[in-house]
Scaffold this motif. Structure first.
Motif, PDB file in Angstrom:
ATOM      1  N   GLY A  80       0.786  -1.227   0.000  1.00 54.68           N
ATOM      2  CA  GLY A  80       0.000   0.000   0.000  1.00 54.68           C
ATOM      3  C   GLY A  80       0.814   1.270   0.000  1.00 54.68           C
ATOM      4  O   GLY A  80       0.500   2.215  -0.727  1.00 54.68           O
ATOM      5  N   TRP A  81       1.872   1.307   0.778  1.00 46.85           N
ATOM      6  CA  TRP A  81       2.620   2.566   0.858  1.00 46.85           C
ATOM      7  C   TRP A  81       3.403   2.827  -0.418  1.00 46.85           C
ATOM      8  O   TRP A  81       3.608   3.977  -0.789  1.00 46.85           O
ATOM      9  CB  TRP A  81       3.478   2.609   2.116  1.00 46.85           C
ATOM     10  CG  TRP A  81       4.669   1.723   2.110  1.00 46.85           C
ATOM     11  CD1 TRP A  81       4.721   0.395   2.386  1.00 46.85           C
ATOM     12  CD2 TRP A  81       6.004   2.124   1.812  1.00 46.85           C
ATOM     13  NE1 TRP A  81       6.001  -0.056   2.271  1.00 46.85           N
ATOM     14  CE2 TRP A  81       6.816   0.985   1.932  1.00 46.85           C
ATOM     15  CE3 TRP A  81       6.590   3.333   1.466  1.00 46.85           C
ATOM     16  CZ2 TRP A  81       8.175   1.018   1.704  1.00 46.85           C
ATOM     17  CZ3 TRP A  81       7.947   3.361   1.254  1.00 46.85           C
ATOM     18  CH2 TRP A  81       8.722   2.216   1.367  1.00 46.85           C
ATOM     19  N   TRP A  82       3.832   1.773  -1.133  1.00 43.03           N
ATOM     20  CA  TRP A  82       4.506   1.978  -2.413  1.00 43.03           C
ATOM     21  C   TRP A  82       3.532   2.565  -3.438  1.00 43.03           C
ATOM     22  O   TRP A  82       3.895   3.483  -4.190  1.00 43.03           O
ATOM     23  CB  TRP A  82       5.048   0.655  -2.958  1.00 43.03           C
ATOM     24  CG  TRP A  82       6.276   0.198  -2.276  1.00 43.03           C
ATOM     25  CD1 TRP A  82       6.363  -0.780  -1.331  1.00 43.03           C
ATOM     26  CD2 TRP A  82       7.599   0.697  -2.455  1.00 43.03           C
ATOM     27  NE1 TRP A  82       7.662  -0.923  -0.917  1.00 43.03           N
ATOM     28  CE2 TRP A  82       8.446  -0.023  -1.598  1.00 43.03           C
ATOM     29  CE3 TRP A  82       8.147   1.679  -3.266  1.00 43.03           C
ATOM     30  CZ2 TRP A  82       9.806   0.217  -1.530  1.00 43.03           C
ATOM     31  CZ3 TRP A  82       9.501   1.911  -3.195  1.00 43.03           C
ATOM     32  CH2 TRP A  82      10.314   1.181  -2.338  1.00 43.03           C
ATOM     33  N   LEU A  83       2.338   2.018  -3.480  1.00 40.49           N
ATOM     34  CA  LEU A  83       1.352   2.509  -4.438  1.00 40.49           C
ATOM     35  C   LEU A  83       0.888   3.919  -4.080  1.00 40.49           C
ATOM     36  O   LEU A  83       0.710   4.761  -4.966  1.00 40.49           O
ATOM     37  CB  LEU A  83       0.174   1.547  -4.508  1.00 40.49           C
ATOM     38  CG  LEU A  83       0.508   0.174  -5.098  1.00 40.49           C
ATOM     39  CD1 LEU A  83      -0.638  -0.796  -4.859  1.00 40.49           C
ATOM     40  CD2 LEU A  83       0.833   0.287  -6.558  1.00 40.49           C
ATOM     41  N   ALA A  84       0.699   4.188  -2.800  1.00 41.49           N
ATOM     42  CA  ALA A  84       0.302   5.532  -2.374  1.00 41.49           C
ATOM     43  C   ALA A  84       1.405   6.541  -2.687  1.00 41.49           C
ATOM     44  O   ALA A  84       1.124   7.671  -3.120  1.00 41.49           O
ATOM     45  CB  ALA A  84      -0.023   5.542  -0.886  1.00 41.49           C
ATOM     46  N   LEU A  85       2.651   6.138  -2.494  1.00 41.27           N
ATOM     47  CA  LEU A  85       3.775   7.016  -2.820  1.00 41.27           C
ATOM     48  C   LEU A  85       3.823   7.321  -4.314  1.00 41.27           C
ATOM     49  O   LEU A  85       4.096   8.458  -4.708  1.00 41.27           O
ATOM     50  CB  LEU A  85       5.088   6.378  -2.353  1.00 41.27           C
ATOM     51  CG  LEU A  85       6.340   7.212  -2.519  1.00 41.27           C
ATOM     52  CD1 LEU A  85       6.259   8.451  -1.632  1.00 41.27           C
ATOM     53  CD2 LEU A  85       7.561   6.391  -2.160  1.00 41.27           C
ATOM     54  N   SER A  86       3.508   6.336  -5.142  1.00 37.39           N
ATOM     55  CA  SER A  86       3.484   6.587  -6.587  1.00 37.39           C
ATOM     56  C   SER A  86       2.384   7.575  -6.954  1.00 37.39           C
ATOM     57  O   SER A  86       2.578   8.426  -7.829  1.00 37.39           O
ATOM     58  CB  SER A  86       3.325   5.280  -7.359  1.00 37.39           C
ATOM     59  OG  SER A  86       2.046   4.736  -7.165  1.00 37.39           O
ATOM     60  N   HIS A  87       1.247   7.510  -6.276  1.00 38.71           N
ATOM     61  CA  HIS A  87       0.176   8.482  -6.527  1.00 38.71           C
ATOM     62  C   HIS A  87       0.581   9.880  -6.069  1.00 38.71           C
ATOM     63  O   HIS A  87       0.273  10.867  -6.744  1.00 38.71           O
ATOM     64  CB  HIS A  87      -1.106   8.073  -5.809  1.00 38.71           C
ATOM     65  CG  HIS A  87      -1.827   6.947  -6.455  1.00 38.71           C
ATOM     66  ND1 HIS A  87      -2.355   7.021  -7.712  1.00 38.71           N
ATOM     67  CD2 HIS A  87      -2.104   5.692  -6.013  1.00 38.71           C
ATOM     68  CE1 HIS A  87      -2.932   5.882  -8.026  1.00 38.71           C
ATOM     69  NE2 HIS A  87      -2.787   5.052  -7.008  1.00 38.71           N
ATOM     70  N   ILE A  88       1.254   9.977  -4.948  1.00 38.80           N
ATOM     71  CA  ILE A  88       1.678  11.288  -4.442  1.00 38.80           C
ATOM     72  C   ILE A  88       2.699  11.920  -5.378  1.00 38.80           C
ATOM     73  O   ILE A  88       2.594  13.104  -5.731  1.00 38.80           O
ATOM     74  CB  ILE A  88       2.230  11.155  -3.008  1.00 38.80           C
ATOM     75  CG1 ILE A  88       1.096  10.811  -2.048  1.00 38.80           C
ATOM     76  CG2 ILE A  88       2.925  12.442  -2.574  1.00 38.80           C
ATOM     77  CD1 ILE A  88       1.553  10.421  -0.660  1.00 38.80           C
ATOM     78  N   VAL A  89       3.684  11.144  -5.813  1.00 42.61           N
ATOM     79  CA  VAL A  89       4.711  11.667  -6.716  1.00 42.61           C
ATOM     80  C   VAL A  89       4.083  12.077  -8.049  1.00 42.61           C
ATOM     81  O   VAL A  89       4.373  13.161  -8.571  1.00 42.61           O
ATOM     82  CB  VAL A  89       5.831  10.622  -6.919  1.00 42.61           C
ATOM     83  CG1 VAL A  89       6.755  11.015  -8.054  1.00 42.61           C
ATOM     84  CG2 VAL A  89       6.606  10.428  -5.635  1.00 42.61           C
ATOM     85  N   ALA A  90       3.217  11.236  -8.596  1.00 48.43           N
ATOM     86  CA  ALA A  90       2.564  11.571  -9.860  1.00 48.43           C
ATOM     87  C   ALA A  90       1.654  12.790  -9.693  1.00 48.43           C
ATOM     88  O   ALA A  90       1.599  13.653 -10.577  1.00 48.43           O
ATOM     89  CB  ALA A  90       1.756  10.391 -10.372  1.00 48.43           C
ATOM     90  N   GLY A  91       0.959  12.905  -8.560  1.00 57.28           N
ATOM     91  CA  GLY A  91       0.086  14.045  -8.324  1.00 57.28           C
ATOM     92  C   GLY A  91       0.852  15.354  -8.230  1.00 57.28           C
ATOM     93  O   GLY A  91       0.431  16.369  -8.795  1.00 57.28           O
ATOM     94  N   ILE A  92       1.981  15.326  -7.540  1.00 59.76           N
ATOM     95  CA  ILE A  92       2.798  16.538  -7.436  1.00 59.76           C
ATOM     96  C   ILE A  92       3.356  16.916  -8.804  1.00 59.76           C
ATOM     97  O   ILE A  92       3.345  18.091  -9.187  1.00 59.76           O
ATOM     98  CB  ILE A  92       3.923  16.333  -6.407  1.00 59.76           C
ATOM     99  CG1 ILE A  92       3.335  16.257  -5.000  1.00 59.76           C
ATOM    100  CG2 ILE A  92       4.957  17.449  -6.496  1.00 59.76           C
ATOM    101  CD1 ILE A  92       4.321  15.846  -3.934  1.00 59.76           C
ATOM    102  N   ALA A  93       3.830  15.930  -9.552  1.00 63.41           N
ATOM    103  CA  ALA A  93       4.377  16.215 -10.883  1.00 63.41           C
ATOM    104  C   ALA A  93       3.307  16.776 -11.820  1.00 63.41           C
ATOM    105  O   ALA A  93       3.593  17.674 -12.620  1.00 63.41           O
ATOM    106  CB  ALA A  93       4.982  14.946 -11.474  1.00 63.41           C
ATOM    107  N   LEU A  94       2.098  16.282 -11.720  1.00 63.14           N
ATOM    108  CA  LEU A  94       1.038  16.764 -12.598  1.00 63.14           C
ATOM    109  C   LEU A  94       0.524  18.139 -12.193  1.00 63.14           C
ATOM    110  O   LEU A  94       0.075  18.910 -13.045  1.00 63.14           O
ATOM    111  CB  LEU A  94      -0.115  15.761 -12.632  1.00 63.14           C
ATOM    112  CG  LEU A  94       0.176  14.497 -13.422  1.00 63.14           C
ATOM    113  CD1 LEU A  94      -0.875  13.442 -13.130  1.00 63.14           C
ATOM    114  CD2 LEU A  94       0.239  14.795 -14.904  1.00 63.14           C
ATOM    115  N   CYS A  95       0.575  18.461 -10.905  1.00 61.13           N
ATOM    116  CA  CYS A  95       0.084  19.764 -10.444  1.00 61.13           C
ATOM    117  C   CYS A  95       1.038  20.909 -10.771  1.00 61.13           C
ATOM    118  O   CYS A  95       0.709  22.067 -10.532  1.00 61.13           O
ATOM    119  CB  CYS A  95      -0.200  19.720  -8.946  1.00 61.13           C
ATOM    120  SG  CYS A  95      -1.744  18.885  -8.553  1.00 61.13           S
ATOM    121  N   VAL A  96       2.197  20.599 -11.314  1.00 59.55           N
ATOM    122  CA  VAL A  96       3.142  21.644 -11.689  1.00 59.55           C
ATOM    123  C   VAL A  96       2.589  22.483 -12.838  1.00 59.55           C
ATOM    124  O   VAL A  96       2.797  23.686 -12.887  1.00 59.55           O
ATOM    125  CB  VAL A  96       4.516  21.026 -12.047  1.00 59.55           C
ATOM    126  CG1 VAL A  96       5.442  22.047 -12.671  1.00 59.55           C
ATOM    127  CG2 VAL A  96       5.147  20.418 -10.813  1.00 59.55           C
TER     128      VAL A  96
END
Length: 126
Positions: A80-96
Motif C-alpha cells: 500500500g505505501w509503495w502505491l500511495a507514494l506513486s500516486h503522491i509523486v505523480a500528483g505533485i508532478a502533474l500539479c506543476v
C-alpha cells in the motif's frame, strides 16, 4: 461528455496506464502467494478504477468489518505505501502545470484507496 474526455486524457497523459500496471503487478504478486488472493482482488479493483477514475468514486462497503481493517494493515506494509507514494509523486508532478491539475487531484484522490483498499467499492458518482 467531459468525464469521457478527462478519462481519455487521463489514460494518455495522467499516468492511468502506468498506475494500473503497478496495481496489476501488485495483484500478480498477491495471486502467486495464495494466502493473499483477497489483496489481489482489491488491487485489480483499484487497477480498473485507476484506468477510468473520472465519474466514479470509492465508498465504504457496508459489510466490511474488523477483518478488512486488520487485512488493510497488512496491505499497507506489503504494497500500500509503495502505491500511495506513486500516486503522491505523480500528483505533485502533474500539479506543476495548470493543465495537469485535474489529473493531480485525481491522483491525490487515489491515495487513501491505495492505503486502505479492502472494505471499499467503486461506484458511479452522482
Amino acid at each position: 461528455m467531459i468525464r469521457f474526455v478527462l478519462n481519455v486524457l487521463w489514460l494518455i497523459f495522467g499516468g492511468g496506464i502506468v498506475l494500473a500496471i503497478g496495481y496489476g503487478f501488485a495483484a500478480l504478486i498477491c495471486f502467486v502467494l495464495v494466502i493473499t488472493i483477497p489483496f489481489g482482488v482489491a488491487s485489480l479493483r483499484l487497477a480498473v478504477y485507476s484506468l477510468w477514475p473520472f465519474g466514479r468514486t470509492l465508498v465504504p462497503k457496508p459489510g466490511a468489518g474488523v477483518g478488512s481493517g486488520l487485512a488493510n494493515i497488512l496491505w499497507v506494509v506489503l504494497a500500500g505505501w509503495w502505491l500511495a507514494l506513486s500516486h503522491i509523486v505523480a500528483g505533485i508532478a502533474l500539479c506543476v502545470t495548470i493543465i495537469g491539475i485535474p489529473f493531480g487531484i485525481a491522483n491525490f484522490k487515489l491515495v487513501p484507496a491505495a492505503f486502505w483498499p479492502l472494505g471499499r467499492e467503486v461506484v458511479d458518482a452522482p
